[in-house]
Design an enzyme around this catalytic site. Structure first.
Site, PDB file in Angstrom:
ATOM      1  CG  ASP A 256      17.051  45.783 -30.148  1.00  0.00           C
ATOM      2  OD1 ASP A 256      15.898  46.080 -29.793  1.00  0.00           O
ATOM      3  OD2 ASP A 256      17.799  46.584 -30.749  1.00  0.00           O
TER       4      ASP A 256
ATOM      5  CB  SER B 241      20.526  49.623 -29.903  1.00  0.00           C
ATOM      6  OG  SER B 241      19.652  48.887 -30.709  1.00  0.00           O
TER       7      SER B 241
ATOM      8  CG  ASP C  47      16.815  50.216 -28.388  1.00  0.00           C
ATOM      9  OD1 ASP C  47      16.885  49.159 -29.051  1.00  0.00           O
ATOM     10  OD2 ASP C  47      16.838  51.344 -28.918  1.00  0.00           O
TER      11      ASP C  47
ATOM     12  CG  ASP D 291      15.359  49.900 -32.017  1.00  0.00           C
ATOM     13  OD1 ASP D 291      15.953  48.822 -31.793  1.00  0.00           O
ATOM     14  OD2 ASP D 291      15.946  50.948 -32.341  1.00  0.00           O
TER      15      ASP D 291
END
EC number: 5.4.2.10
Length: 445
Positions: free
Chosen positions: A243, A104, A245, A247
């Site tokens: 960000d 992430s 990833d 999400d």
């Protein structure tokens, strides 16, 4: 039963150190594969594996692939794709599971593995515990006739792009808007620009040149300064920061003001409530600013608080039958649009809300100003900090009634209690935070 390997968002850590080693990740894939096979013995399960742009993704992808196929599970590989894209394709392709290789918003040295169940939902506790139990068993590769196959699939990015666009109202367009899009050199680098461009926006792209090492490096939702500067430099209408990833979402307006997840959730909720389309209320967390809760109440919108973590926000939304929720960090859930938090889709809901209300971000968010918060981390010696803080906590709650609140959260990794007090007056927040912290420190001396 407590988890041994899984945290609140899968398995995560520094690459090369347990558990993020190729040996463990292969066994994790094998264990998850065995659980899938045990649940579906009539057919061979298929899983989807995607990743972000970290250099370690190649290694971990190969390890997962080996583990799943050894257990007799077929594997589809997407290459770099945002976490919510894997959730969507797991559902759209009617697969038994989806797996994301990502850490992430963390730096490139970290990585992680998280799972989606059939339907694109996060794994429930029972399945995670089954996988953990299987991890404690020895790995035994299937006979050759029972091994799984692996292949790369074409068109995964294009399918996800079309899905994102489908969540934006047909009668609206982004024509006439100039956007700066910051993809954090992460998994959305080849997705988000196409979504906004195809909906009509003029684009300036930053954080769209990943090299395996620069993910989240002074770009993205956790570092909005770069986006602020770009918005002002290019005289853009909005900035959108995702960000690593994809999400999380943070936005910036034309004046360079930053809007966090709480503020963006409020914008979405207010627009839906105005159109009579808000189902139920809004779910935040124990850390959501009280000023937002009071502003929603003025709009007649119920508000609930979950534990910190989008996993718990999602659980409460499902339990209440509501659709909108999230965290200040930028995890935003719109469950009528997607089964999980999606930065691109959330930004489209914000932009649609602004067009429908005919107001700016600043005008809508002027409904409330965040209450000042005082946070003190108090280290203790294992004492009964709950008993020690009981008296000043009761006094603080009585004094702050209707004007603020207190949250005490123990750290999960060290002997520390986080004392957070928020109030409509900064001095009041400071006073009570210090009083509670002092009471805990006194018995720890």
């Amino acid at each position: 039963m407590s988890r041994k390997y899984f945290g609140t968002d899968g398995v995560r850590g520094e690459v090369g150190k347990f558990p993020i080693t190729p040996e463990f990740v292969m066994k994790l894939g094998y264990a998850a594969g065995r659980v899938l096979v045990n649940h579906d013995q009539d057919s061979r399960p298929t899983v989807l594996i995607g990743k972000d742009t970290r250099i370690s993704g190649y290694m971990l992808e190969a390890a997962l692939q080996a583990g799943f196929t050894a257990a007799g599970v077929n594997v589809l590989l997407t290459g770099p794709l945002p976490t919510p894209g894997i959730a969507y394709l797991t559902r759209a392709l009617r697969l038994e599971a989806g797996v994301v290789i990502s850490a992430s918003h963390n730096p490139f040295q970290d990585n992680g593995i998280k799972f989606f169940a059939e339907g694109g939902n996060k794994l429930d506790d029972a399945l995670e515990l089954e996988i953990e139990a299987m991890l404690d068993q020895p790995m035994a590769t299937n006979p050759s006739l029972e091994l799984g196959r692996a292949r790369r699939i074409d068109g995964a990015a294009e399918r996800y792009i079309e899905f994102c666009k489908s969540t934006f109202p047909n009668e609206l367009s982004l024509k006439g808007l100039k956007l700066v899009v910051d993809c954090a050199n992460g998994a959305t680098y080849h997705i988000a620009p196409k979504v906004f461009h195809e909906l009509g926006a003029e684009l300036v792209e930053i954080g769209c040149e990943p090299n395996g090492y620069n993910i989240n490096d002074k770009v993205g939702a956790t570092y909005p300064k770069t986006l602020q500067m770009a918005v002002l430099e290019h005289q853009a209408d909005f900035g959108i920061a995702l960000d690593g990833d994809g999400d999380r979402l943070i936005m910036v307006d034309a004046a360079g003001r930053v809007y966090d997840g709480d503020q963006l959730i409020y914008v979405i909720a207010k627009a839906r409530a105005a159109r009579g389309e808000l189902k139920g209320g809004v779910v935040g967390t124990v850390m959501t600013n009280m000023a937002m809760e009071l502003a929603l109440q003025k709009q007649g919108v119920p508000f609930g608080r979950a534990k910190v973590g989008d996993r718990y926000v999602l659980e409460m939304l499902h339990a209440d039958g509501w659709q909108v929720g999230g965290e200040a960090s930028g995890h935003i859930l719109c469950l009528d649009k997607h089964s999980t938090g999606d930065g691109i889709i959330s930004s489209l809901q914000v932009l649609a809300s602004l067009k429908q209300l005919g107001l700016s971000l600043a005008e809508i968010c002027a409904d409330w100003r965040p209450f000042p918060q005082t946070l003190i981390n108090v280290r203790h010696n294992g004492c009964d900090w709950k008993a020690a803080s009981a008296a000043p906590l009761a006094e603080a709650e009585a004094a702050l009634q209707g004007r603020g609140r207190v949250v005490l959260r123990p750290s999960g990794t060290e002997p520390v209690v986080r004392v957070m007090v928020e109030a409509d007056d900064k001095a009041l927040a400071d006073t009570w935070a210090k009083a509670i912290a002092a009471a805990i420190e006194k018995v720890s001396a």
